[in-house]
Design a protein around this motif. Structure first.
Motif, PDB file in Angstrom:
ATOM      1  N   ARG A 253       0.824  -1.229   0.000  1.00  0.00           N
ATOM      2  CA  ARG A 253       0.000   0.000   0.000  1.00  0.00           C
ATOM      3  C   ARG A 253       0.850   1.268   0.000  1.00  0.00           C
ATOM      4  O   ARG A 253       0.468   2.287   0.549  1.00  0.00           O
ATOM      5  N   VAL A 254       2.011   1.198  -0.609  1.00  0.00           N
ATOM      6  CA  VAL A 254       2.794   2.424  -0.780  1.00  0.00           C
ATOM      7  C   VAL A 254       3.100   2.611  -2.269  1.00  0.00           C
ATOM      8  O   VAL A 254       3.160   1.645  -3.025  1.00  0.00           O
ATOM      9  N   PRO A 255       3.294   3.872  -2.686  1.00  0.00           N
ATOM     10  CA  PRO A 255       3.511   4.121  -4.116  1.00  0.00           C
ATOM     11  C   PRO A 255       4.814   3.522  -4.626  1.00  0.00           C
ATOM     12  O   PRO A 255       5.769   3.358  -3.858  1.00  0.00           O
ATOM     13  N   CYS A 256       4.829   3.205  -5.902  1.00  0.00           N
ATOM     14  CA  CYS A 256       6.054   2.740  -6.558  1.00  0.00           C
ATOM     15  C   CYS A 256       7.061   3.883  -6.553  1.00  0.00           C
ATOM     16  O   CYS A 256       6.736   5.014  -6.901  1.00  0.00           O
ATOM     17  N   ARG A 257       8.298   3.595  -6.189  1.00  0.00           N
ATOM     18  CA  ARG A 257       9.368   4.607  -6.184  1.00  0.00           C
ATOM     19  C   ARG A 257      10.209   4.539  -7.450  1.00  0.00           C
ATOM     20  O   ARG A 257      11.175   5.303  -7.583  1.00  0.00           O
ATOM     21  N   GLY A 258       9.939   3.597  -8.301  1.00  0.00           N
ATOM     22  CA  GLY A 258      10.640   3.577  -9.590  1.00  0.00           C
ATOM     23  C   GLY A 258      11.883   2.719  -9.643  1.00  0.00           C
ATOM     24  O   GLY A 258      12.739   2.919 -10.503  1.00  0.00           O
ATOM     25  N   CYS A 259      11.991   1.705  -8.759  1.00  0.00           N
ATOM     26  CA  CYS A 259      13.292   1.045  -8.604  1.00  0.00           C
ATOM     27  C   CYS A 259      13.708   0.171  -9.785  1.00  0.00           C
ATOM     28  O   CYS A 259      14.865  -0.225  -9.859  1.00  0.00           O
ATOM     29  N   TYR A 260      12.796  -0.124 -10.703  1.00  0.00           N
ATOM     30  CA  TYR A 260      13.215  -0.898 -11.887  1.00  0.00           C
ATOM     31  C   TYR A 260      13.727   0.004 -13.023  1.00  0.00           C
ATOM     32  O   TYR A 260      14.055  -0.476 -14.096  1.00  0.00           O
ATOM     33  N   GLY A 261      13.771   1.306 -12.764  1.00  0.00           N
ATOM     34  CA  GLY A 261      14.225   2.208 -13.823  1.00  0.00           C
ATOM     35  C   GLY A 261      13.147   2.395 -14.873  1.00  0.00           C
ATOM     36  O   GLY A 261      12.029   1.894 -14.746  1.00  0.00           O
ATOM     37  N   PRO A 262      13.473   3.151 -15.926  1.00  0.00           N
ATOM     38  CA  PRO A 262      12.462   3.477 -16.943  1.00  0.00           C
ATOM     39  C   PRO A 262      11.976   2.248 -17.715  1.00  0.00           C
ATOM     40  O   PRO A 262      12.669   1.229 -17.772  1.00  0.00           O
ATOM     41  N   VAL A 263      10.808   2.375 -18.306  1.00  0.00           N
ATOM     42  CA  VAL A 263      10.224   1.241 -19.053  1.00  0.00           C
ATOM     43  C   VAL A 263      11.144   0.866 -20.223  1.00  0.00           C
ATOM     44  O   VAL A 263      11.415  -0.305 -20.467  1.00  0.00           O
ATOM     45  N   ARG A 264      11.636   1.870 -20.950  1.00  0.00           N
ATOM     46  CA  ARG A 264      12.629   1.606 -22.002  1.00  0.00           C
ATOM     47  C   ARG A 264      14.011   1.894 -21.423  1.00  0.00           C
ATOM     48  O   ARG A 264      14.178   2.829 -20.631  1.00  0.00           O
ATOM     49  N   GLN A 265      15.002   1.120 -21.824  1.00  0.00           N
ATOM     50  CA  GLN A 265      16.345   1.279 -21.252  1.00  0.00           C
ATOM     51  C   GLN A 265      16.816   2.724 -21.329  1.00  0.00           C
ATOM     52  O   GLN A 265      17.449   3.236 -20.418  1.00  0.00           O
ATOM     53  N   ASN A 266      16.501   3.427 -22.430  1.00  0.00           N
ATOM     54  CA  ASN A 266      16.993   4.802 -22.550  1.00  0.00           C
ATOM     55  C   ASN A 266      15.934   5.837 -22.189  1.00  0.00           C
ATOM     56  O   ASN A 266      16.044   7.010 -22.532  1.00  0.00           O
ATOM     57  N   GLY A 267      14.879   5.400 -21.493  1.00  0.00           N
ATOM     58  CA  GLY A 267      13.834   6.350 -21.100  1.00  0.00           C
ATOM     59  C   GLY A 267      14.305   7.265 -19.978  1.00  0.00           C
ATOM     60  O   GLY A 267      15.357   7.063 -19.377  1.00  0.00           O
ATOM     61  N   ASN A 268      13.510   8.300 -19.714  1.00  0.00           N
ATOM     62  CA  ASN A 268      13.841   9.269 -18.666  1.00  0.00           C
ATOM     63  C   ASN A 268      12.637   9.338 -17.723  1.00  0.00           C
ATOM     64  O   ASN A 268      11.594   9.902 -18.072  1.00  0.00           O
ATOM     65  N   GLN A 269      12.764   8.727 -16.550  1.00  0.00           N
ATOM     66  CA  GLN A 269      11.608   8.626 -15.647  1.00  0.00           C
ATOM     67  C   GLN A 269      11.067   9.998 -15.236  1.00  0.00           C
ATOM     68  O   GLN A 269       9.866  10.157 -15.068  1.00  0.00           O
ATOM     69  N   LEU A 270      11.957  10.965 -15.091  1.00  0.00           N
ATOM     70  CA  LEU A 270      11.488  12.295 -14.674  1.00  0.00           C
ATOM     71  C   LEU A 270      10.637  12.935 -15.779  1.00  0.00           C
ATOM     72  O   LEU A 270       9.505  13.363 -15.532  1.00  0.00           O
ATOM     73  N   MET A 271      11.175  12.965 -17.002  1.00  0.00           N
ATOM     74  CA  MET A 271      10.423  13.607 -18.086  1.00  0.00           C
ATOM     75  C   MET A 271       9.133  12.842 -18.371  1.00  0.00           C
ATOM     76  O   MET A 271       8.074  13.448 -18.590  1.00  0.00           O
ATOM     77  N   ASP A 272       9.221  11.515 -18.354  1.00  0.00           N
ATOM     78  CA  ASP A 272       8.021  10.714 -18.624  1.00  0.00           C
ATOM     79  C   ASP A 272       6.949  10.957 -17.561  1.00  0.00           C
ATOM     80  O   ASP A 272       5.759  11.038 -17.864  1.00  0.00           O
TER      81      ASP A 272
END
Ligand code: SF4
Ligand code: SF4
Ligand code: SF4
Length: 309
Positions: A253-272
């Motif tokens: 019950r806590v939000p995802c923090r993003g630990c698997y990195g972006p969906v695409r290897q060269n994605g940018n989690q912040l911009m996305d």
């Protein structure tokens, strides 16, 4: 004949190696087909011979190399190059290796700022020398593996789910290339999405989301729709494993923090994520700390000491 495997840990915490052990009985089943020739965190095999008597780094040749951690100092760089030279197939194991991981948060600061913070504080001698004797010199920043050496297979995750490590080893034993599906955490999340009454501002996590602890997570409303900054839309799926469970954090019950990195290897989690928030009508000025969206993927010049991304 067993497949030779070599492992190394660079700028890392050993959690990825524990994930290998967490394969449990699957690992026991696989062991007759594997020959671990070098994996310092799990077995005693030294770089310069068991007695320190060799002049050159002595990592044995292997078919598969597993490298956890990014590259932060000259020693990491040397070991990474040696692993690349000795291993036919090189796997970047874990988000530190694939995207810098938590250690790459340091990329928001220069080395000088780092040393000042730790060694030149109000309670220490401002002219004190930074200890460096015998320590490997730092590089200018923390690098993901593929910024310095060629990587063949990426297994992100902090740490990667044992199902993915086992799946990758099994695929390689069959002569296949392991492939992770390009899906987001949201694609594996069972929470209820109503898509209406969307929030306009991000809520701080000091206030608990609404859910009934007696009911399964599939009866909880999506945390993003409740106003919490859940990185599920911009984070690669995998932490739920192969058994159809909910993503790990969402189960708690806590939000995802993003630990698997972006969906695409060269994605940018912040911009996305900024795009996702704007698309959903959420005021991005309500984000308390934008760079925290890169807390697992600050290598590849995403986080810089000049405030770039
Ligand atoms: S990816 Fe996570 S578990 Fe693996 S070395 Fe980095 S911090 Fe540790
Ligand atoms: S935003 Fe978070 S809670 Fe909502 S569906 Fe995606 S992962 Fe699940
Ligand atoms: S929910 Fe997100 S932060 Fe949590 S384990 Fe899964 S990918 Fe990592």
């Amino acid at each position: 004949m067993p497949v030779k495997i070599a492992g190394e840990w660079l700028n890392s915490c050993s959690g990825c190696e524990i994930a290998i052990l967490n394969l449990g009985e699957t690992l026991l089943d696989l062991l007759p087909e594997l020959d671990f020739v070098h994996i310092p965190v799990l077995m005693d095999h030294k770089h310069y011979g068991q007695l320190g008597d060799k002049k050159h780094m002595d990592i044995p040749k292997a078919t598969v190399g597993l490298v956890s951690g990014g590259i932060r100092n000259e020693e990491h760089l040397e070991v990474a190059h040696e692993m690349r030279k000795k291993c036919d197939i090189l796997i970047a194991l874990g988000t530190c290796a694939t995207h810098g991981g938590i250690p790459a948060l340091i990329n928001s600061y220069t080395n000088e700022e780092l040393f000042d913070q730790y060694y030149h504080t109000e309670s220490t001698d401002p002219g004190a020398e930074v200890p460096g004797n015998g320590l490997s010199p730092l590089l200018d920043r923390c690098y993901a593996l593929d910024e310095q050496i060629k990587v063949d297979i990426y297994l992100p995750g902090c740490p990667p789910h044992p199902d993915q490590i086992g799946g990758a080893i099994l695929a390689l034993l069959k002569g296949e290339t392991p492939e992770l599906p390009f899906r987001s955490v949201c694609d594996t999340c069972p929470t209820i999405r109503e898509g209406k009454g969307k929030v306009k501002e991000i809520r701080r996590f000091t206030e608990a989301p609404q859910f009934d602890p007696e009911k399964p997570v599939s009866e909880m409303r999506c945390l993003l729709e409740q106003g919490y900054l859940c990185a599920g839309p911009v984070t690669r799926a995998g932490c739920a494993g192969n058994d159809g469970e909910a993503p790990r954090c969402i189960s708690a019950r806590v939000p995802c923090r993003g630990c698997y990195g972006p969906v695409r290897q060269n994605g940018n989690q912040l911009m996305d994520m900024l795009n996702a928030l704007v698309t959903n009508g959420i005021d991005i000025s309500s984000l308390p700390d934008r760079n925290s969206l890169l807390r697992f993927s600050g290598a590849h010049n995403r986080l810089t000491a000049k405030g770039g991304m």
